[in-house]
Design a protein around this motif. Structure first.
Motif, PDB file in Angstrom:
ATOM      1  N   PRO A  89     -52.159   2.328  32.534  1.00 16.26           N
ATOM      2  CA  PRO A  89     -51.584   1.922  33.768  1.00 16.26           C
ATOM      3  C   PRO A  89     -51.005   0.741  33.842  1.00 16.26           C
ATOM      4  CG  PRO A  89     -53.751   3.256  34.121  1.00 16.26           C
ATOM      5  CD  PRO A  89     -53.535   3.138  32.479  1.00 16.26           C
ATOM      6  N   GLY A  90     -51.612  -0.091  32.911  1.00 19.28           N
ATOM      7  CA  GLY A  90     -51.246  -1.677  32.661  1.00 19.28           C
ATOM      8  C   GLY A  90     -49.843  -1.723  32.181  1.00 19.28           C
ATOM      9  N   GLY A  91     -49.498  -0.711  31.336  1.00 26.81           N
ATOM     10  CA  GLY A  91     -48.279  -0.774  30.706  1.00 26.81           C
ATOM     11  C   GLY A  91     -48.472  -0.972  29.012  1.00 26.81           C
ATOM     12  N   GLY A  92     -49.584  -1.138  28.706  1.00 28.34           N
ATOM     13  CA  GLY A  92     -49.781  -1.591  27.220  1.00 28.34           C
ATOM     14  C   GLY A  92     -49.852  -0.033  26.486  1.00 28.34           C
ATOM     15  N   PRO A  93     -49.789  -0.161  25.231  1.00 29.19           N
ATOM     16  CA  PRO A  93     -49.948   1.240  24.486  1.00 29.19           C
ATOM     17  C   PRO A  93     -51.288   1.651  24.547  1.00 29.19           C
ATOM     18  CG  PRO A  93     -49.467  -0.540  23.087  1.00 29.19           C
ATOM     19  CD  PRO A  93     -49.258  -0.879  24.512  1.00 29.19           C
ATOM     20  N   MET A  94     -51.685   3.043  24.543  1.00 31.46           N
ATOM     21  CA  MET A  94     -52.971   3.465  24.508  1.00 31.46           C
ATOM     22  C   MET A  94     -53.735   3.384  23.209  1.00 31.46           C
ATOM     23  SD  MET A  94     -54.322   7.498  25.565  1.00 31.46           S
ATOM     24  CE  MET A  94     -53.691   7.278  27.327  1.00 31.46           C
ATOM     25  N   GLN A  95     -54.363   2.310  22.512  1.00 34.01           N
ATOM     26  CA  GLN A  95     -54.886   1.947  21.709  1.00 34.01           C
ATOM     27  C   GLN A  95     -56.427   1.943  21.722  1.00 34.01           C
ATOM     28  OE1 GLN A  95     -53.654   1.687  18.659  1.00 34.01           O
ATOM     29  NE2 GLN A  95     -51.402   1.447  19.256  1.00 34.01           N
ATOM     30  N   PRO A  96     -57.153   2.821  21.048  1.00 30.12           N
ATOM     31  CA  PRO A  96     -58.759   3.009  20.979  1.00 30.12           C
ATOM     32  C   PRO A  96     -59.237   1.384  20.768  1.00 30.12           C
ATOM     33  CG  PRO A  96     -57.801   4.144  19.049  1.00 30.12           C
ATOM     34  CD  PRO A  96     -56.704   3.707  19.858  1.00 30.12           C
ATOM     35  N   PRO A  97     -60.421   1.003  21.177  1.00 40.33           N
ATOM     36  CA  PRO A  97     -61.075  -0.146  20.824  1.00 40.33           C
ATOM     37  C   PRO A  97     -61.240  -0.254  19.284  1.00 40.33           C
ATOM     38  CG  PRO A  97     -62.402   0.954  22.052  1.00 40.33           C
ATOM     39  CD  PRO A  97     -61.189   1.743  22.073  1.00 40.33           C
ATOM     40  N   VAL A  98     -60.875  -1.363  18.417  1.00 42.00           N
ATOM     41  CA  VAL A  98     -61.352  -1.205  16.993  1.00 42.00           C
ATOM     42  C   VAL A  98     -62.610  -2.120  16.750  1.00 42.00           C
ATOM     43  CG1 VAL A  98     -58.711  -1.124  16.299  1.00 42.00           C
ATOM     44  CG2 VAL A  98     -59.844  -3.345  16.736  1.00 42.00           C
ATOM     45  N   SER A  99     -63.012  -2.926  17.638  1.00 46.97           N
ATOM     46  CA  SER A  99     -64.304  -3.512  17.591  1.00 46.97           C
ATOM     47  C   SER A  99     -65.052  -3.286  18.826  1.00 46.97           C
ATOM     48  CB  SER A  99     -63.869  -5.017  17.271  1.00 46.97           C
ATOM     49  OG  SER A  99     -63.149  -5.567  18.296  1.00 46.97           O
ATOM     50  N   MET A 100     -66.431  -3.538  18.465  1.00 44.16           N
ATOM     51  CA  MET A 100     -67.382  -3.374  19.764  1.00 44.16           C
ATOM     52  C   MET A 100     -67.161  -4.423  20.820  1.00 44.16           C
ATOM     53  SD  MET A 100     -71.560  -2.868  19.474  1.00 44.16           S
ATOM     54  CE  MET A 100     -71.233  -1.646  18.146  1.00 44.16           C
ATOM     55  N   PRO A 101     -67.006  -3.905  21.913  1.00 50.92           N
ATOM     56  CA  PRO A 101     -66.794  -5.147  23.063  1.00 50.92           C
ATOM     57  C   PRO A 101     -68.014  -5.936  23.304  1.00 50.92           C
ATOM     58  CG  PRO A 101     -66.121  -2.849  23.899  1.00 50.92           C
ATOM     59  CD  PRO A 101     -66.846  -2.495  22.391  1.00 50.92           C
ATOM     60  N   GLY A 102     -67.745  -7.046  23.800  1.00 50.96           N
ATOM     61  CA  GLY A 102     -68.980  -8.041  23.866  1.00 50.96           C
ATOM     62  C   GLY A 102     -69.945  -7.520  24.867  1.00 50.96           C
ATOM     63  N   GLN A 103     -69.558  -6.911  25.936  1.00 52.42           N
ATOM     64  CA  GLN A 103     -70.648  -6.478  26.671  1.00 52.42           C
ATOM     65  C   GLN A 103     -71.544  -5.448  25.848  1.00 52.42           C
ATOM     66  OE1 GLN A 103     -67.323  -6.351  27.393  1.00 52.42           O
ATOM     67  NE2 GLN A 103     -67.015  -6.607  29.617  1.00 52.42           N
ATOM     68  N   VAL A 104     -70.779  -4.546  25.127  1.00 54.94           N
ATOM     69  CA  VAL A 104     -71.745  -3.506  24.351  1.00 54.94           C
ATOM     70  C   VAL A 104     -72.780  -4.371  23.171  1.00 54.94           C
ATOM     71  CG1 VAL A 104     -71.597  -1.552  22.881  1.00 54.94           C
ATOM     72  CG2 VAL A 104     -70.270  -1.731  24.771  1.00 54.94           C
ATOM     73  N   VAL A 105     -72.134  -5.371  22.700  1.00 56.03           N
ATOM     74  CA  VAL A 105     -72.750  -6.010  21.723  1.00 56.03           C
ATOM     75  C   VAL A 105     -74.005  -6.828  22.381  1.00 56.03           C
ATOM     76  CG1 VAL A 105     -73.059  -8.132  20.177  1.00 56.03           C
ATOM     77  CG2 VAL A 105     -70.955  -6.583  20.159  1.00 56.03           C
ATOM     78  N   THR A 106     -73.923  -7.205  23.443  1.00 58.12           N
ATOM     79  CA  THR A 106     -75.089  -7.940  24.337  1.00 58.12           C
ATOM     80  C   THR A 106     -75.864  -6.837  24.807  1.00 58.12           C
ATOM     81  OG1 THR A 106     -73.330  -9.700  25.471  1.00 58.12           O
ATOM     82  CG2 THR A 106     -75.461  -9.292  26.278  1.00 58.12           C
TER      83      THR A 106
END
Length: 204
Positions: free
Chosen positions: A48-65
């Motif tokens: 919806p924000g306009g960017g291409p639909m790319q899956p995350p390539v690295s673990m997000p910071g919240q998940v790491v915490t």
């Protein structure tokens, strides 16, 4: 002498310049809107924000915490299991040397073994899903939330019990609040959309 109109010339004015594009009566080619069901300009579908639909390539910071907090909580539960077992063994040895109270030593060791199994199970409930965050799916995320919820319930019950009995001390309240805060943060970080995208990403 007049010549017949050339293709692309107006029939009423054979000396006019030929019209660009397809001959008269034929649809224009090229340009226009993209085909039905395809995004403009080709490429991948967009967020919806306009960017291409790319899956995350690295673990997000919240998940790491959240993963670090689960490892810490699991390590503390494992340490508590070892300590309670050591205390049970020590109590059993000490009471065995006193005549008439040998049965109390066995009972103390039995209670220690029960708590050892409970604390060991809680340690595994935290450490196992945390170790699977790299490859785990939604089940790993749900297990982490369950573990953090159990971890939040125990300090909450402790706080309520201390307040009901008017036995609350400053140090114990601070420790319980810190314990509760880390558990709640783990639940929050595993519930955000970034965590959902990470655990639902395509894996090849």
């Amino acid at each position: 002498m007049s010549y017949p109109p050339q293709p692309g010339q107006s029939p009423n004015n054979p000396y006019s310049a030929p019209q660009q594009g397809a001959p008269y009566g034929y649809p224009q080619q090229g340009g226009g809107q993209p085909g039905y069901g395809y995004p403009a300009g080709g490429g991948m579908p967009a967020y919806p924000g306009g960017g291409p639909m790319q899956p995350p390539v690295s673990m997000p910071g919240q998940v790491v915490t959240a993963r670090v907090l689960l490892f810490i909580a699991g390590s503390l539960w494992a340490l508590s299991a070892v300590l309670i077992l050591i205390l049970g063994l020590a109590a059993n040895d000490a009471l065995d040397d006193i005549p008439g109270v040998g049965a109390a030593g066995g009972a103390a060791l039995g209670v220690a073994l029960i708590f050892f199994l409970i604390f060991g199970g809680l340690a595994a409930l935290h450490i196992v899903p945390a170790s699977m965050f790299g490859k785990g799916r939604s089940g790993t995320r749900i297990t982490g939330i369950i573990a953090a919820s159990v971890n939040a319930l125990l300090p909450l019950l402790s706080l309520l019990g201390q307040m009901a009995n008017d036995t609350a001390a400053g140090g114990s309240i601070f420790a319980a609040l810190l314990w509760l805060a880390t558990a709640v943060l783990t639940i929050v970080f595993l519930s955000v959309s970034a965590a959902g995208q990470w655990f639902n990403r395509p894996q090849y």
